[in-house]
Structures are given as structure tokens and as C-alpha cells.
Scaffold this active site. Structure first.
Site, PDB file in Angstrom:
ATOM      1  N   LYS A 189      47.566  48.153  33.686  1.00  0.00           N
ATOM      2  CA  LYS A 189      46.180  48.621  33.525  1.00  0.00           C
ATOM      3  C   LYS A 189      45.918  49.911  34.307  1.00  0.00           C
ATOM      4  CE  LYS A 189      44.267  44.147  32.372  1.00  0.00           C
ATOM      5  NZ  LYS A 189      43.311  43.079  32.674  1.00  0.00           N
ATOM      6  N   ASP A 238      37.041  44.256  30.318  1.00  0.00           N
ATOM      7  CA  ASP A 238      37.083  43.030  31.135  1.00  0.00           C
ATOM      8  C   ASP A 238      35.738  42.798  31.829  1.00  0.00           C
ATOM      9  OD1 ASP A 238      39.700  42.264  30.605  1.00  0.00           O
ATOM     10  OD2 ASP A 238      40.537  43.423  32.252  1.00  0.00           O
TER      11      ASP A 238
END
Ligand code: NAP
Length: 268
Positions: A64, A100
Site C-alpha cells: 500500500k 479503507d
């Protein structure tokens, strides 16, 4: 639409199943392939997917941060979190986003967890912990504490988030009693020890949310035994996926998203 997931490992991921259900529900042609990428190969894998005509990819552990560094442009939330879980490809390059945070915010609402004025304790200090802090602070949490095994990372999380949310007090250090616990460590995930990061000395929170999904982990079992309402990461998985899909396709609106999420959570 050609989509996929880049990470390592990806074998446990339910995203391919989720997107095949979504394709059926939306009556859309969607291919979604999970690709295991070797350390150091992330950018080559992303460029390869783009060259093959994929619209975008989800990005998971451990890439990420590499995805945030490699993207040509970042949305404000991706920039603030320093982590990208969604890349969209077009002629101008790679556009990085992070779903997220809002995905967890949606999930906490879906689970009817009240955040306004509450104190939260986050176990972990990685990308998901930062996203969780964002979701908590954005929805009115009064205090957010990071408790990570690496003190420096937990301190940095608290320092980095504080300027964005001046109404929330951020701290880091040893675990303290709180209304809400979030497990943002991989403890309990396949391949990791199934032990709870919460010490037995803490009193029960009102709610305990595990970002690990699809298994009853020690964190969930022990928080449940204390008397907490316990949730796993399934709702977050579904909402972050829907928000990623909207980033690749077009916004669908709160009601349609909630309706699709309900069906996906039932079928997963
Ligand atoms: P990450 O960036 O690698 O961060 C993991 C954090 O957990 C770090 O603070 C790390 O500490 C800590 N940690 C790792 N192993 C540990 C151990 N054995 N004991 C104690 N702490 C440990 O990972 P992430 O992207 O934040 O993901 C964290 C978890 O959230 C994973 O289980 C992931 O699957 C889950 N997740 C779920 C969803 C969902 O949709 N449900 C979405 C995103 C993430 P160090 O800093 O010391 O390494």
C-alpha cells in the site's frame, strides 16, 4: 471491466468472490484476478496490468505504501494516509486512492456503532490503523489511541493524523480502557499467531471490531467473553470494495451502496 488485486499473500482474499457476486448483481461483465506479487516487483506488476488494459487494481499487504509512492496522482485521503489500496489506470497514468477509511466508516455505521464523543483504542500502527483512525475521527470520536508493537510507528500515526482532525485527541502508547477497540494488526489472519493484542487487564469495550475477516479470532473470542459486541472485517471488506468500484466506474450513492452491501455481506 478488467480489475484485480496485487499483494502477497492473496490466497486468503475474498475479493475475487466478492467481485463475481457484484458482477452478477449489477449485470456487468467484470473480471477480477488476484495476483501474488514478489517483493520489489510491485510497480512492474501495476504497469503490466495497465498495459493489458485493466481499469485498475486493489492493492493489499505489503504494497500500500509502494502504491502511494508510485502513483502519478493521489486523492486527498490517500495523501493524508500515505497508503493506497485502489489504483485507477488511464491514459494520463495511475491515480491512487484509499477506500479503507471510508469503507470502515460505512461499516461502523452499518454495525450501528456510535462514534461521536467516544474513546477508541487501535491495536496496530500500519496502513489499516491509520485508515481506522481517519474513520473514527471523521465520525466524531473524541479520543483515538494507537497501541502498536513498534512505538515509533504508533507515535508517528498519532502525530500525522492530529493536524487533519483538531477536534480529536490522538495519543500512542500502552493500551488503555476505551469504548471501542479496533484490531488493525494481522494477528489472527492465516499465517499469523492467533493471539489477541488486547491485554487481559483492560475492561470490556462496548464494541470490538476486528479488521481480519472470515474467522473467529482470539481477539474476537476474548472481547466477546468480556461482554463486548464483536464484529469482524467483512462489512469493511464489502464497503471498501464498493467504494473502489465507484472509483473505477462512477459514484453509486449512499442508498444503492447500502443495498448492494447488504446483499454482498449475506452472500460472502
Ligand atoms: P500493515 O500496514 O502491515 O500493518 C500491520 C500492523 O500490525 C503494524 O503496526 C505491525 O507492527 C503490526 N503487527 C504485525 N504483526 C504483528 C504481530 N505479530 N504482533 C503485533 N503487531 C503486529 O498492515 P495493514 O494493511 O495495516 O493491515 C492490518 C490488518 O488489517 C490485516 O489483517 C489486514 O488483512 C486487515 N485489513 C482488513 C481490511 C478489510 O477490508 N477488512 C482492509 C485493510 C486491512 P510493526 O509496525 O511493528 O510491523
Amino acid at each position: 471491466m478488467k480489475l484485480g488485486l496485487l499483494g502477497c499473500p492473496v490466497g486468503h482474499s475474498r475479493s475475487p468472490k466478492l467481485f463475481s457476486i457484484l458482477a452478477r448483481l449489477l449485470k456487468r461483465k467484470i473480471s477480477y484476478k488476484a495476483v501474488a506479487v514478489a517483493p520489489g516487483d510491485f510497480m512492474a506488476a501495476a504497469l503490466g496490468a495497465r498495459a493489458r488494459g485493466w481499469r485498475g487494481v486493489n492493492v493489499t499487504i505489503p504494497f500500500k505504501i509502494a502504491a502511494a509512492a508510485g502513483a502519478d496522482q493521489l486523492t486527498p485521503v490517500a495523501r493524508a494516509l500515505g497508503a493506497v489500496n485502489t489504483l485507477r489506470f488511464d491514459r494520463t497514468g495511475m491515480f491512487g486512492h484509499n477506500t479503507d477509511a471510508d469503507g470502515l466508516g460505512d461499516a461502523l455505521k452499518y454495525e450501528k456503532i456510535i462514534l461521536k464523543g467516544k474513546e477508541a483504542l487501535i491495536f496496530g500502527a500500519g496502513g489499516a490503523a491509520r485508515a481506522a483512525a481517519w474513520a473514527l475521527a471523521r465520525n466524531g470520536a473524541r479520543k483515538v489511541r494507537f497501541s502498536g508493537r513498534t512505538k515509533l510507528s504508533a507515535n508517528k500515526c498519532a502525530r500525522d493524523l492530529a493536524p487533519t482532525f483538531p477536534e480529536t485527541s490522538f495519543s500512542s502508547g500502552a493500551p488503555r480502557n476505551a469504548d471501542i477497540w479496533i484490531n488493525a494488526t494481522p494477528l489472527g489472519l492465516s499465517g499469523y499467531p492467533d493471539v489477541s493484542p488486547a491485554p487481559a487487564s483492560l475492561r470490556s469495550p462496548r464494541s470490538a471490531v476486528d479488521l481480519v475477516y472470515g474467522r473467529r479470532t482470539a481477539f474476537q473470542r476474548e472481547a466477546g467473553a468480556l461482554g463486548a459486541d464483536v464484529f469482524d472485517g467483512t462489512a469493511m471488506l464489502v464497503f471498501q470494495a464498493l467504494r473502489s468500484f465507484e472509483f473505477w466506474d462512477k459514484p453509486m450513492g449512499i442508498r444503492r451502496r447500502a443495498h448492494l452491501a447488504e446483499m454482498l455481506i449475506k452472500e460472502l
